[in-house]
Write a protein that holds these residues in place. Structure first.
Motif, PDB file in Angstrom:
ATOM      1  N   SER A 130       0.798  -1.224   0.000  1.00 21.28           N
ATOM      2  CA  SER A 130       0.000   0.000   0.000  1.00 21.28           C
ATOM      3  C   SER A 130       0.832   1.276   0.000  1.00 21.28           C
ATOM      4  N   ASP A 131       2.033   1.246   0.630  1.00 18.97           N
ATOM      5  CA  ASP A 131       2.760   2.501   0.731  1.00 18.97           C
ATOM      6  C   ASP A 131       4.248   2.417   0.399  1.00 18.97           C
ATOM      7  N   THR A 132       4.704   1.308  -0.130  1.00 15.28           N
ATOM      8  CA  THR A 132       6.115   1.157  -0.465  1.00 15.28           C
ATOM      9  C   THR A 132       6.326   1.400  -1.950  1.00 15.28           C
ATOM     10  N   LEU A 133       7.219   2.353  -2.252  1.00 13.12           N
ATOM     11  CA  LEU A 133       7.559   2.626  -3.644  1.00 13.12           C
ATOM     12  C   LEU A 133       8.883   1.934  -3.947  1.00 13.12           C
ATOM     13  N   VAL A 134       8.914   1.197  -5.044  1.00 14.93           N
ATOM     14  CA  VAL A 134      10.106   0.458  -5.448  1.00 14.93           C
ATOM     15  C   VAL A 134      10.550   0.957  -6.817  1.00 14.93           C
ATOM     16  N   THR A 135      11.857   1.065  -6.990  1.00 15.10           N
ATOM     17  CA  THR A 135      12.428   1.408  -8.292  1.00 15.10           C
ATOM     18  C   THR A 135      13.327   0.249  -8.702  1.00 15.10           C
ATOM     19  N   HIS A 136      12.907  -0.490  -9.735  1.00 16.75           N
ATOM     20  CA  HIS A 136      13.674  -1.624 -10.242  1.00 16.75           C
ATOM     21  C   HIS A 136      13.659  -1.617 -11.766  1.00 16.75           C
ATOM     22  N   ARG A 137      14.482  -2.473 -12.334  1.00 17.22           N
ATOM     23  CA  ARG A 137      14.602  -2.579 -13.789  1.00 17.22           C
ATOM     24  C   ARG A 137      13.603  -3.586 -14.347  1.00 17.22           C
ATOM     25  N   ALA A 138      12.998  -3.246 -15.478  1.00 23.32           N
ATOM     26  CA  ALA A 138      12.110  -4.177 -16.189  1.00 23.32           C
ATOM     27  C   ALA A 138      12.992  -5.203 -16.894  1.00 23.32           C
ATOM     28  N   VAL A 139      12.870  -6.462 -16.498  1.00 27.26           N
ATOM     29  CA  VAL A 139      13.701  -7.499 -17.113  1.00 27.26           C
ATOM     30  C   VAL A 139      12.965  -8.242 -18.225  1.00 27.26           C
ATOM     31  N   SER A 140      11.636  -8.220 -18.181  1.00 29.82           N
ATOM     32  CA  SER A 140      10.856  -8.784 -19.289  1.00 29.82           C
ATOM     33  C   SER A 140       9.426  -8.259 -19.216  1.00 29.82           C
ATOM     34  N   ILE A 141       8.810  -8.239 -20.377  1.00 26.69           N
ATOM     35  CA  ILE A 141       7.426  -7.781 -20.490  1.00 26.69           C
ATOM     36  C   ILE A 141       6.594  -8.989 -20.894  1.00 26.69           C
ATOM     37  N   THR A 142       5.569  -9.289 -20.092  1.00 31.02           N
ATOM     38  CA  THR A 142       4.699 -10.424 -20.385  1.00 31.02           C
ATOM     39  C   THR A 142       3.272  -9.905 -20.600  1.00 31.02           C
ATOM     40  N   PRO A 143       2.396 -10.734 -21.135  1.00 27.89           N
ATOM     41  CA  PRO A 143       1.001 -10.293 -21.286  1.00 27.89           C
ATOM     42  C   PRO A 143       0.327  -9.970 -19.946  1.00 27.89           C
ATOM     43  N   ASP A 144       0.827 -10.574 -18.865  1.00 24.12           N
ATOM     44  CA  ASP A 144       0.236 -10.351 -17.541  1.00 24.12           C
ATOM     45  C   ASP A 144       0.821  -9.150 -16.800  1.00 24.12           C
ATOM     46  N   ALA A 159      21.129  -5.253  -8.110  1.00 25.55           N
ATOM     47  CA  ALA A 159      21.972  -5.914  -7.105  1.00 25.55           C
ATOM     48  C   ALA A 159      21.333  -7.175  -6.537  1.00 25.55           C
ATOM     49  N   ASN A 160      20.094  -7.457  -6.896  1.00 31.26           N
ATOM     50  CA  ASN A 160      19.396  -8.632  -6.367  1.00 31.26           C
ATOM     51  C   ASN A 160      19.706  -9.864  -7.206  1.00 31.26           C
ATOM     52  N   ASN A 161      19.663 -11.035  -6.567  1.00 31.85           N
ATOM     53  CA  ASN A 161      19.935 -12.293  -7.268  1.00 31.85           C
ATOM     54  C   ASN A 161      18.705 -12.844  -7.978  1.00 31.85           C
ATOM     55  N   THR A 162      17.526 -12.458  -7.504  1.00 30.24           N
ATOM     56  CA  THR A 162      16.301 -13.007  -8.078  1.00 30.24           C
ATOM     57  C   THR A 162      15.363 -11.895  -8.525  1.00 30.24           C
ATOM     58  N   GLU A 163      14.469 -12.282  -9.405  1.00 29.91           N
ATOM     59  CA  GLU A 163      13.438 -11.347  -9.870  1.00 29.91           C
ATOM     60  C   GLU A 163      12.440 -11.102  -8.749  1.00 29.91           C
ATOM     61  N   ASP A 164      11.741  -9.962  -8.838  1.00 31.45           N
ATOM     62  CA  ASP A 164      10.702  -9.663  -7.851  1.00 31.45           C
ATOM     63  C   ASP A 164       9.572 -10.676  -7.998  1.00 31.45           C
ATOM     64  N   SER A 165       8.950 -11.032  -6.884  1.00 33.63           N
ATOM     65  CA  SER A 165       7.930 -12.084  -6.902  1.00 33.63           C
ATOM     66  C   SER A 165       6.625 -11.629  -7.552  1.00 33.63           C
ATOM     67  N   ALA A 166       6.279 -10.361  -7.430  1.00 33.01           N
ATOM     68  CA  ALA A 166       5.013  -9.866  -7.999  1.00 33.01           C
ATOM     69  C   ALA A 166       5.270  -9.099  -9.301  1.00 33.01           C
ATOM     70  N   LEU A 167       4.337  -9.257 -10.223  1.00 32.38           N
ATOM     71  CA  LEU A 167       4.418  -8.516 -11.481  1.00 32.38           C
ATOM     72  C   LEU A 167       3.966  -7.071 -11.275  1.00 32.38           C
ATOM     73  N   VAL A 168       4.535  -6.176 -12.082  1.00 30.15           N
ATOM     74  CA  VAL A 168       4.059  -4.798 -12.092  1.00 30.15           C
ATOM     75  C   VAL A 168       2.940  -4.741 -13.132  1.00 30.15           C
ATOM     76  N   THR A 169       1.806  -4.212 -12.704  1.00 27.78           N
ATOM     77  CA  THR A 169       0.654  -4.071 -13.603  1.00 27.78           C
ATOM     78  C   THR A 169       0.335  -2.586 -13.753  1.00 27.78           C
ATOM     79  N   ASP A 170      -0.609  -2.297 -14.613  1.00 30.83           N
ATOM     80  CA  ASP A 170      -1.021  -0.909 -14.822  1.00 30.83           C
ATOM     81  C   ASP A 170      -1.519  -0.285 -13.509  1.00 30.83           C
TER      82      ASP A 170
END
Length: 170
Positions: A84-98, A106-117
């Motif tokens: 609800s209140d955390t702003l994150v700035t990360h790199r888009a590593v792939s674009i999917t239909p979802d 600097a992270n070893n893994t991708e973020d667990s949740a997708l960014v949506t509109d």
């Protein structure tokens, strides 16, 4: 005695000019920030090292909130809400239909949740190192009091310099 007066006058005129330059810079900076704010450009302080070395802790990210979610491309650095209140700035590593898959550099893994509109905030245009520390400090009680005190002192100093100038004219 006359020489002392000349030195005092020149010192006072130098101080007045420095004050005028600083005041002009503050007004110009405020005008630039206001125009950028109206255009949807927002600064966000970086508080974690997840985007090192591209964006350092203490930097400020300048985010275009009018950027279109549909126009995000792979490798763009984007800002999004996580929760609800955390702003994150990360790199888009792939674009999917979802949605957009993101990852901090600097992270070893991708973020667990997708960014949506729905949680997309904007695209990071650029970052400025170290300025985020100042912004974070000013957002604290101590920082706000310090900023108000510095501004008040600056205004009072300007009034004193101006009053002294007026007295000399008479």
């Amino acid at each position: 005695m006359m020489e002392e007066k000349k030195q005092g006058l020149s010192l006072m005129s130098i101080i007045r000019r420095i004050y005028d330059i600083i005041a002009t810079l503050i007004i110009a900076l405020a005008a630039i920030v206001a125009v950028l704010w109206i255009c949807g450009i927002r600064p966000y302080a970086v508080i974690s090292g997840s985007m090192e070395p591209a964006i350092h802790v203490g930097s400020v990210c300048i985010v275009d909130q009018h950027a279109s979610f549909k126009d995000v491309a792979k490798n763009d650095i984007i800002a999004f809400k996580a929760g609800s209140d955390t702003l994150v700035t990360h790199r888009a590593v792939s674009i999917t239909p979802d949605g957009i898959v993101t990852k901090g550099d600097a992270n070893n893994t991708e973020d667990s949740a997708l960014v949506t509109d729905e949680n997309f905030v904007g695209r990071t245009v650029f970052s400025i190192p170290k300025i985020g520390y100042i912004i974070r400090f000013v957002h604290t009680r101590r920082g706000l009091i310090t900023a108000a005190a510095v501004l008040a002192a600056f205004i009072l100093f300007g009034a004193a310099v101006s009053e002294k100038k007026e007295k000399k004219k008479k």
